[in-house]
Every structure is written in C-alpha cells, then in structure tokens.
Design a protein around this motif. Structure first.
Motif, PDB file in Angstrom:
ATOM      1  N   GLY A 185      10.292 111.101  50.444  1.00 35.16           N
ATOM      2  CA  GLY A 185      11.247 111.522  51.453  1.00 35.16           C
ATOM      3  C   GLY A 185      11.607 110.462  52.471  1.00 35.16           C
ATOM      4  O   GLY A 185      12.393 110.730  53.380  1.00 35.16           O
ATOM      5  N   GLU A 186      11.048 109.248  52.338  1.00 31.52           N
ATOM      6  CA  GLU A 186      11.313 108.196  53.312  1.00 31.52           C
ATOM      7  C   GLU A 186      11.844 106.941  52.626  1.00 31.52           C
ATOM      8  O   GLU A 186      11.611 106.716  51.439  1.00 31.52           O
ATOM      9  N   ILE A 187      12.552 106.123  53.409  1.00 30.16           N
ATOM     10  CA  ILE A 187      13.130 104.883  52.899  1.00 30.16           C
ATOM     11  C   ILE A 187      12.225 103.713  53.248  1.00 30.16           C
ATOM     12  O   ILE A 187      11.773 103.580  54.388  1.00 30.16           O
ATOM     13  N   SER A 188      11.944 102.881  52.259  1.00 29.18           N
ATOM     14  CA  SER A 188      11.238 101.617  52.471  1.00 29.18           C
ATOM     15  C   SER A 188      12.149 100.492  52.006  1.00 29.18           C
ATOM     16  O   SER A 188      12.983 100.678  51.118  1.00 29.18           O
ATOM     17  N   LEU A 189      11.973  99.332  52.606  1.00 27.44           N
ATOM     18  CA  LEU A 189      12.824  98.186  52.302  1.00 27.44           C
ATOM     19  C   LEU A 189      11.955  97.038  51.817  1.00 27.44           C
ATOM     20  O   LEU A 189      10.876  96.793  52.363  1.00 27.44           O
ATOM     21  N   LEU A 190      12.431  96.345  50.788  1.00 24.09           N
ATOM     22  CA  LEU A 190      11.761  95.156  50.272  1.00 24.09           C
ATOM     23  C   LEU A 190      12.777  94.022  50.299  1.00 24.09           C
ATOM     24  O   LEU A 190      13.734  94.021  49.526  1.00 24.09           O
ATOM     25  N   ALA A 191      12.598  93.076  51.230  1.00 29.80           N
ATOM     26  CA  ALA A 191      13.610  92.052  51.465  1.00 29.80           C
ATOM     27  C   ALA A 191      13.059  90.652  51.213  1.00 29.80           C
ATOM     28  O   ALA A 191      11.855  90.407  51.330  1.00 29.80           O
ATOM     29  N   GLY A 192      13.950  89.747  50.881  1.00 31.20           N
ATOM     30  CA  GLY A 192      13.566  88.359  50.655  1.00 31.20           C
ATOM     31  C   GLY A 192      14.754  87.556  50.162  1.00 31.20           C
ATOM     32  O   GLY A 192      15.816  88.108  49.851  1.00 31.20           O
ATOM     33  N   TRP A 193      14.584  86.252  50.089  1.00 30.54           N
ATOM     34  CA  TRP A 193      15.637  85.401  49.559  1.00 30.54           C
ATOM     35  C   TRP A 193      15.800  85.623  48.059  1.00 30.54           C
ATOM     36  O   TRP A 193      14.863  86.078  47.385  1.00 30.54           O
ATOM     37  N   PRO A 194      16.958  85.279  47.506  1.00 25.49           N
ATOM     38  CA  PRO A 194      17.129  85.364  46.050  1.00 25.49           C
ATOM     39  C   PRO A 194      16.131  84.453  45.331  1.00 25.49           C
ATOM     40  O   PRO A 194      15.816  83.355  45.799  1.00 25.49           O
ATOM     41  N   GLY A 195      15.630  84.931  44.207  1.00 22.91           N
ATOM     42  CA  GLY A 195      14.769  84.108  43.372  1.00 22.91           C
ATOM     43  C   GLY A 195      13.301  84.116  43.729  1.00 22.91           C
ATOM     44  O   GLY A 195      12.506  83.429  43.076  1.00 22.91           O
ATOM     45  N   PHE A 363       9.066  95.621  54.091  1.00 18.75           N
ATOM     46  CA  PHE A 363       8.262  94.520  53.577  1.00 18.75           C
ATOM     47  C   PHE A 363       9.176  93.311  53.365  1.00 18.75           C
ATOM     48  O   PHE A 363      10.327  93.459  52.945  1.00 18.75           O
ATOM     49  N   VAL A 364       8.646  92.122  53.627  1.00 14.32           N
ATOM     50  CA  VAL A 364       9.433  90.896  53.472  1.00 14.32           C
ATOM     51  C   VAL A 364       8.596  89.859  52.733  1.00 14.32           C
ATOM     52  O   VAL A 364       7.394  89.716  52.995  1.00 14.32           O
ATOM     53  N   ILE A 365       9.237  89.150  51.798  1.00 12.01           N
ATOM     54  CA  ILE A 365       8.563  88.025  51.146  1.00 12.01           C
ATOM     55  C   ILE A 365       9.319  86.746  51.485  1.00 12.01           C
ATOM     56  O   ILE A 365      10.548  86.724  51.542  1.00 12.01           O
ATOM     57  N   GLN A 366       8.546  85.682  51.723  1.00 11.37           N
ATOM     58  CA  GLN A 366       9.091  84.366  52.039  1.00 11.37           C
ATOM     59  C   GLN A 366       8.424  83.324  51.150  1.00 11.37           C
ATOM     60  O   GLN A 366       7.297  83.536  50.682  1.00 11.37           O
ATOM     61  N   PRO A 367       9.085  82.193  50.927  1.00 12.92           N
ATOM     62  CA  PRO A 367       8.464  81.151  50.107  1.00 12.92           C
ATOM     63  C   PRO A 367       7.374  80.421  50.888  1.00 12.92           C
ATOM     64  O   PRO A 367       7.458  80.278  52.111  1.00 12.92           O
TER      65      PRO A 367
END
Length: 485
Positions: A185-195, A363-367
């Motif tokens: 019932g909730e929205i989660s976000l997974l963000a990061g640069w392409p690739g 959530f965020v991923i970075q190189p």
C-alpha cells in the motif's frame, strides 16, 4: 417515474427506515457508511439520505424531527415530509434485514448503470467518426469504472479515537522488507544514475521476496511475497541471463512484463494491469522506469501519473507495495562529481519533487568511483518515513547479485583527504579526543571537538555513530560516550 427503469423503491425506503430504527448513534453511522447517493433512484429518498448525513455532521442523532428541521433550512419546499419518513420506518421491519435491503438497491443501481453505459456505446457506434481505438478506450473506461459498482461509499474524512488506535493490530502481511521499509500500500523509490544496476537491484528484491527469508541489501525480508515487474527496457535475452540461476521452485512468485510503454494515462492500460492482479495477485509492483510513466517533469504531470498508478490497483489492505525506479539528476563526471549521503540525496532525484514526496522510502545508489571497471556501488537511504534506516553500505555488482564490500572507506569516499584540507579520521584521532579513555562527553560535544581539529562534521558523526567503523571501541552510558578501546 419510468417504471421500466430498474429500481427498488420499497427497499430504498427500508434501508432509510433501518437508519431511523438503529438502536444507537454508532449503529446508525455504520449503516449510513454502507450507503451512497447513487444507490437511490427516487430523488426524495436520496434527499433523505443526504439530510441524514448532514444531521450527523452537525452532531445530532438521526430522527424525524431533526431531518425535517434540516430540510426546512435547506429547501424552500422540503422534498420529503414526516409521513414519508414514517413510511420508511414502517418498511423496515427490523434492522437485521438491512443487508438484504441493501442488496436489492445495489442490484437495481447496477442495472441502471449498465443501461446508461450501453446507451453511450450505442451513440459511439452511430458516430460518423467511429474508430476501433475509440471503442477500445470506451470499453476500458467502462471496465475500470465497473470495478467500483457496489462499493461502499466512505466519508471524505474518517476519524479514529485514541482507544481505537491503541486497540489497532496491523496486519503482519503488510510488512515485506525491513521493519517498515517496504510495505504493502505504500510507494518506495529506487534512484540512481543510468548503468549502475537499478533494474538489477529491483530484480534482486523480487528474488529475495520469492525466497521469503534472509536479507535484501542488509534489510530483513519479513515473508515470502510475489513480485510483478512492469518494465519498458530489458530484453528477453537480458531477463533470461538474470533469472537463470533462480530456483524453479520460485516460478510462480516472480513475473516480468515484456518491454512495453507504461501508459498509465490510458484507461485500457490501467484495466490490463488490474486484470493481471486479479488473475495473479502480487504483493509488490516494480515500475521500471519512471521516465516511461511521466514524460514531462512538471508537478501536475507527476501527480496525475501517481494518481493513475493508484487507480489501476486495488485499494486498502489488498494494495501491493509499489517500487518505482527513477534517475538522479545529471552530473558532470570526473573531478567535478561529489558524492552525497542521507537526506541531501533527496534533492538529487530527477524531475519534480512530487515523486520524492509521495514515496515513504527512497533508496539511492551511487558509484564508488567514475571508473567503469569499478563494480562497487554505495547504497543509501535518502528518506524513511516509517523507520530508522541502516547506515549506508557498499556492494559489488557481480553475476546478477550484489555482494557486500566490507572494506569500503566511506570517509575517504565522501571527503577525500586532499579536499579542503580535510584529513582522514583514524582510531588514534578518536583515542586522542577521548583523552585515552579518561573523557566522557555527549556526541554533540565530541563532534564539535573533532571539527575543531580539522575533520568534516559528517565524518565526525559517522565515526561516533552506533553503526560506524569505530563502534566496537565506543560505549554509550546515560547519553555520554566513552572510549573502551
């Protein structure tokens, strides 16, 4: 009135009579909560229902006197009178028959709805600009709206008491990952640069849910769950490569769409997704990628896209968790790129702030570096409305999985030694600030001391945190930290 129009006039009177006969205000409210204006074909009955709602909003119990008082204030000529109210009450032999009366008026309302929509389809067929696409859109719109036939109307604002909150027991099936990091019932976000592996990371979430135990990126998987990945980029060849190692026992727990445009603005697309859920109820919906859903970056477009997503899914406890994959803002690489952590990452999400605001968890991923041969990524939580997130962590992307990188130096990554004269914080530096173990102080005081010695404030806080790399040497007692190394 047209007698050929489906209607259950006697049952309409009876449901209103049940409200008048209800032995308590609470029971009257419960009955009113199951009605809606569209169920009544007789305008006088609908007016009585509306008056009942208003009388309750004004804090009065529902009875004939209060209803007539409201009608006189609202209308020049009241649409109903006391004899009609008495007739309604007489039709309701007992409140216990309310479900039967309600079923009759719902059936009549559904028949009227069907006739009205069939007339619209007839008009469409006679239109000189008739097209197959117009028919598809009309039928999809009918399908979407038909799902709401017979649903109980809810007040625009529902209240809950402290006693009800204390007695409330959440459904344990709601929680999927972490204490409350990914929930139905909730929205989660997974963000990061392409690739960087956002889609792969979403797939590992699906596989972790299929197993139903263990962890996903350090967070505990609470139970086994089904995941549907609706995506617009990955080819069959790529999906085959990422799923070959998954056990056959999980075949019915993960499904992917073939590459498609995520056209949530089209009623037929929303109807198709709803059909998939009805045939195969999933617990998590992964949408890959947000750019396939919201073409423009305006707030209005984003809000409309989010509304369309929710309209395509069941409401309430049946609504799945929604995981949306998104980009971070474009950055110049090389020496100009600077990593960020924690809440400051929220402003780096590409597009309108609406998507970050709607998500309960981001959530965020970075190189790790700008080197394409470096397979390390840094995983962090930029927003968590429900729970305290884990500290950021580093991982290797290998063979479709993410493996922990335990030796990663976060201080050097966030604040290189040569940058602004900052130095790396070592065990000896902490030993010195604690005066070899003889000093006790609050975290705030110790951070200020470290900053005065030339260290960055974020570095100081991480070094003194419970999950920091020096946690084994620091003891906290009554809000004061001391060195035990």
């Amino acid at each position: 009135m047209n007698q050929e129009t489906p209607a259950a006039y006697e049952a309409e009177k009876a449901v209103l009579g049940c409200v008048l006969l209800a032995p308590s205000v609470a029971e009257a409210d419960a009955l009113l909560g199951q009605l809606r204006a569209g169920l009544f074909h007789d305008g006088r009955h609908e007016a009585i229902y509306s008056a009942m709602l208003q009388v309750r909003r004004e804090g009065h119990a529902v009875d004939g006197i209060m209803l007539m008082e409201y009608a006189k204030r609202k209308f020049v000529i009241p649409p109903f009178d006391l004899p009609l109210l008495a007739e309604c009450q007489a039709k309701a032999v007992t409140v216990f028959n309310f479900p039967s009366y309600l079923g009759l008026i719902r059936d009549a309302a559904a028949r009227r709805w069907t006739i009205a929509r069939s007339e619209k389809l007839k008009a469409l067929a006679a239109d000189g600009e008739f097209s197959v696409e117009a028919v598809k859109a009309a039928v999809a719109d009918l399908f979407e709206k038909s799902a709401k036939i017979g649903e109980t109307a809810k007040p625009l604002i529902e209240t809950v008491t402290l006693e009800e909150l204390r007695a409330y027991q959440p459904d344990p099936k709601t929680y999927l990952v972490g204490a409350e990091m990914i929930c139905r019932g909730e929205i989660s976000l997974l963000a990061g640069w392409p690739g960087l592996g956002k889609s792969r990371l979403a797939n590992t979430l699906a596989f972790a849910g299929a197993r139903g135990h263990g962890t996903w990126m350090g967070y505990e998987v609470k139970r086994q769950f089904r995941t549907f990945v609706s995506q617009g980029e990955a080819s069959m060849n790529r999906l085959k490569g990422e799923t070959e190692a998954i056990s056959a026992e999980y075949n019915d727990l993960v499904r992917f769409s073939k590459p498609c445009s995520l056209q949530f603005g089209r009623p037929e697309f929303r109807a198709e997704l709803r059909r998939i859920w009805e045939q195969w109820p999933f617990d998590v919906l992964v949408l890959d990628h947000w750019l396939k859903i919201a073409r423009d970056e305006g707030q209005a477009d984003y809000l409309e896209a989010l509304d369309n997503i929710m309209d395509s899914l069941p409401r309430g406890e049946q609504c799945p968790a929604i995981v949306i994959i998104a980009h971070l803002r474009k950055q110049r690489g090389g020496e100009n790129w600077k990593p960020k952590n924690g809440r400051e990452l929220l402003s780096e999400i590409s597009g309108s702030f609406a998507i970050g605001a709607a998500a309960r968890t981001v959530f965020v991923i970075q190189p790790a570096t700008m080197d394409y041969e470096d397979d390390r990524i840094v995983f962090d939580c930029a927003k968590s409305n429900n729970d305290i997130p884990l500290p950021m962590s580093a991982w290797h992307r290998r063979n479709g999985e993410f493996l922990p990188c335990n030796s990663f130096d976060f201080d050097a990554w966030l604040c290189p030694p040569e940058e602004n004269g900052r130095r790396l914080l070592t065990e000896q530096d902490l030993r010195d600030v604690f005066d070899g173990g003889r000093r006790k102080a609050s975290r705030k005081v110790l951070v200020a001391d470290l900053v005065s010695r030339g260290f960055a404030e974020p570095t100081a806080y991480r070094a003194l945190s419970k999950g920091g790399k020096f946690a084994d040497f620091i003891l906290e007692e009554d809000g004061l930290l001391c060195w035990k190394g």
